[in-house]
Design a protein around this motif. Sequence first.
Motif, PDB file in Angstrom:
ATOM      1  N   MET A 294       0.844  -1.207   0.000  1.00 45.58           N
ATOM      2  CA  MET A 294       0.000   0.000   0.000  1.00 45.58           C
ATOM      3  C   MET A 294       0.874   1.250   0.000  1.00 45.58           C
ATOM      4  N   ALA A 295       0.549   2.200  -0.858  1.00 49.58           N
ATOM      5  CA  ALA A 295       1.341   3.419  -0.972  1.00 49.58           C
ATOM      6  C   ALA A 295       1.198   4.268   0.280  1.00 49.58           C
ATOM      7  N   ASP A 296       2.277   4.928   0.636  1.00 47.35           N
ATOM      8  CA  ASP A 296       2.270   5.879   1.747  1.00 47.35           C
ATOM      9  C   ASP A 296       1.943   7.248   1.176  1.00 47.35           C
ATOM     10  N   LEU A 297       0.714   7.700   1.404  1.00 49.89           N
ATOM     11  CA  LEU A 297       0.251   8.959   0.839  1.00 49.89           C
ATOM     12  C   LEU A 297      -0.125   9.931   1.942  1.00 49.89           C
ATOM     13  N   LYS A 298       0.389  11.157   1.824  1.00 50.32           N
ATOM     14  CA  LYS A 298       0.056  12.209   2.773  1.00 50.32           C
ATOM     15  C   LYS A 298      -0.291  13.472   2.001  1.00 50.32           C
ATOM     16  N   VAL A 299      -1.247  14.224   2.532  1.00 48.96           N
ATOM     17  CA  VAL A 299      -1.636  15.503   1.920  1.00 48.96           C
ATOM     18  C   VAL A 299      -1.542  16.590   2.977  1.00 48.96           C
ATOM     19  N   HIS A 300      -0.852  17.669   2.647  1.00 54.05           N
ATOM     20  CA  HIS A 300      -0.817  18.868   3.486  1.00 54.05           C
ATOM     21  C   HIS A 300      -1.672  19.927   2.797  1.00 54.05           C
ATOM     22  N   GLY A 301      -2.628  20.498   3.532  1.00 58.18           N
ATOM     23  CA  GLY A 301      -3.497  21.483   2.907  1.00 58.18           C
ATOM     24  C   GLY A 301      -4.211  22.361   3.906  1.00 58.18           C
ATOM     25  N   PHE A 302      -4.980  23.306   3.368  1.00 60.91           N
ATOM     26  CA  PHE A 302      -5.921  24.108   4.153  1.00 60.91           C
ATOM     27  C   PHE A 302      -7.312  23.589   3.809  1.00 60.91           C
ATOM     28  N   TRP A 303      -8.118  23.266   4.783  1.00 52.89           N
ATOM     29  CA  TRP A 303      -9.407  22.626   4.511  1.00 52.89           C
ATOM     30  C   TRP A 303     -10.327  23.497   3.665  1.00 52.89           C
ATOM     31  N   TYR A 304     -10.162  24.830   3.742  1.00 55.63           N
ATOM     32  CA  TYR A 304     -11.044  25.763   3.055  1.00 55.63           C
ATOM     33  C   TYR A 304     -10.478  26.235   1.709  1.00 55.63           C
ATOM     34  N   SER A 305      -9.358  25.675   1.291  1.00 55.47           N
ATOM     35  CA  SER A 305      -8.706  26.113   0.061  1.00 55.47           C
ATOM     36  C   SER A 305      -9.243  25.370  -1.155  1.00 55.47           C
ATOM     37  N   PRO A 306      -9.647  26.082  -2.208  1.00 55.85           N
ATOM     38  CA  PRO A 306     -10.118  25.393  -3.421  1.00 55.85           C
ATOM     39  C   PRO A 306      -9.044  24.515  -4.045  1.00 55.85           C
ATOM     40  N   PHE A 307      -7.786  24.867  -3.837  1.00 56.15           N
ATOM     41  CA  PHE A 307      -6.696  24.070  -4.395  1.00 56.15           C
ATOM     42  C   PHE A 307      -6.537  22.750  -3.633  1.00 56.15           C
ATOM     43  N   THR A 308      -6.781  22.800  -2.334  1.00 52.17           N
ATOM     44  CA  THR A 308      -6.788  21.564  -1.546  1.00 52.17           C
ATOM     45  C   THR A 308      -7.988  20.704  -1.912  1.00 52.17           C
TER      46      THR A 308
ATOM     47  N   ASP B 264     -14.029  19.666 -14.520  1.00 52.00           N
ATOM     48  CA  ASP B 264     -15.025  19.734 -13.445  1.00 52.00           C
ATOM     49  C   ASP B 264     -14.357  19.952 -12.098  1.00 52.00           C
ATOM     50  N   ILE B 265     -13.277  19.214 -11.845  1.00 52.78           N
ATOM     51  CA  ILE B 265     -12.564  19.348 -10.577  1.00 52.78           C
ATOM     52  C   ILE B 265     -12.006  20.756 -10.421  1.00 52.78           C
ATOM     53  N   THR B 266     -11.417  21.279 -11.493  1.00 50.20           N
ATOM     54  CA  THR B 266     -10.812  22.612 -11.439  1.00 50.20           C
ATOM     55  C   THR B 266     -11.871  23.699 -11.251  1.00 50.20           C
ATOM     56  N   PHE B 267     -12.862  23.706 -12.144  1.00 48.77           N
ATOM     57  CA  PHE B 267     -13.891  24.739 -12.083  1.00 48.77           C
ATOM     58  C   PHE B 267     -14.778  24.551 -10.857  1.00 48.77           C
ATOM     59  N   GLY B 268     -15.038  23.293 -10.479  1.00 51.53           N
ATOM     60  CA  GLY B 268     -15.873  23.029  -9.310  1.00 51.53           C
ATOM     61  C   GLY B 268     -15.260  23.557  -8.028  1.00 51.53           C
ATOM     62  N   SER B 269     -13.932  23.487  -7.918  1.00 50.05           N
ATOM     63  CA  SER B 269     -13.280  24.014  -6.715  1.00 50.05           C
ATOM     64  C   SER B 269     -13.463  25.525  -6.621  1.00 50.05           C
ATOM     65  N   PHE B 270     -13.407  26.192  -7.768  1.00 50.36           N
ATOM     66  CA  PHE B 270     -13.642  27.637  -7.820  1.00 50.36           C
ATOM     67  C   PHE B 270     -15.088  27.961  -7.477  1.00 50.36           C
ATOM     68  N   MET B 271     -16.022  27.203  -8.071  1.00 54.03           N
ATOM     69  CA  MET B 271     -17.430  27.495  -7.879  1.00 54.03           C
ATOM     70  C   MET B 271     -17.889  27.205  -6.455  1.00 54.03           C
ATOM     71  N   LYS B 272     -17.389  26.144  -5.862  1.00 48.56           N
ATOM     72  CA  LYS B 272     -17.764  25.845  -4.474  1.00 48.56           C
ATOM     73  C   LYS B 272     -17.311  26.971  -3.550  1.00 48.56           C
ATOM     74  N   THR B 273     -16.118  27.481  -3.806  1.00 48.56           N
ATOM     75  CA  THR B 273     -15.611  28.606  -3.024  1.00 48.56           C
ATOM     76  C   THR B 273     -16.417  29.863  -3.296  1.00 48.56           C
ATOM     77  N   LEU B 274     -16.725  30.118  -4.552  1.00 46.51           N
ATOM     78  CA  LEU B 274     -17.448  31.330  -4.924  1.00 46.51           C
ATOM     79  C   LEU B 274     -18.869  31.332  -4.368  1.00 46.51           C
ATOM     80  N   VAL B 275     -19.538  30.185  -4.414  1.00 42.40           N
ATOM     81  CA  VAL B 275     -20.894  30.098  -3.857  1.00 42.40           C
ATOM     82  C   VAL B 275     -20.839  30.266  -2.338  1.00 42.40           C
ATOM     83  N   GLY B 276     -19.812  29.754  -1.696  1.00 46.53           N
ATOM     84  CA  GLY B 276     -19.634  30.000  -0.265  1.00 46.53           C
ATOM     85  C   GLY B 276     -19.465  31.483   0.027  1.00 46.53           C
TER      86      GLY B 276
END
Length: 224
Positions: A1-15, A155-167
């Motif tokens: 099993m791959a060792d995968l870790k993600v560092h991010g901000f929970w509210y960031s569209p890029f995350t 969809d992933i790219t634009f959706g991250s923007f739209m989810k943030t914008l609607v918020g």
Amino acid sequence: MADLKVHGFWYSPFTFRVLWTLKLKGIAFEYFEEDRYNKSPQLLQYNPVHKKTPVLVHDGKPLCESMIIVEYIDELWPQNPLVPSDPYEKAVARFWVRYVDDMMSPVLPQFFGRFGSEEQDKVIKDIWERFEVIEDQYLGDHKKFLGGDTLNIVDITFGSFMKTLVGMQDALEVKILVAEKFPRLHAWFNNFMDVPVINNNPEHEKLVAAMKVFREKLSASSRE
């Protein structure tokens, strides 16, 4: 099993993009929430150039920049593919990914920082002009998603923007995604939000509340 870790901000569209991709593919990972104002030594080590999130660490090797990470994940784990296999369709998708990213960088800071000003009205007008392009040029054939019947990287790219914008629009009580003005875009966003992995990641109410707090801090600092 791959060792995968993600560092991010929970509210960031890029995350959002990275987390959605991993969850859509059913890949297990460990998540590390970063503090924007007190970044961890690990984050600074993994991304010494830009010192930003998100960062994916795969078997000890870090990768930065959200869409580079998304394409890396998609190539390595082919289930539920997001990047089109056809070279032409892939090139078209990458064009629209760039279009959305070029829209996000100038729009989000201005929109949030200039609420109630004439500049903000100009920002909203600029958003609407870009919405019209996507509505007419990319949703003209009434597709369920931007990628057709299934989600793809646009969809992933634009959706991250739209989810943030609607918020933001709900936090600031302004209207941006107007159904009557952009019916196809509004229908697409509803389809996008119906995807279980997308809908509550993060929860809309939590995102709106965080944006209200952030807005209050901006207003307070501007009065000092």
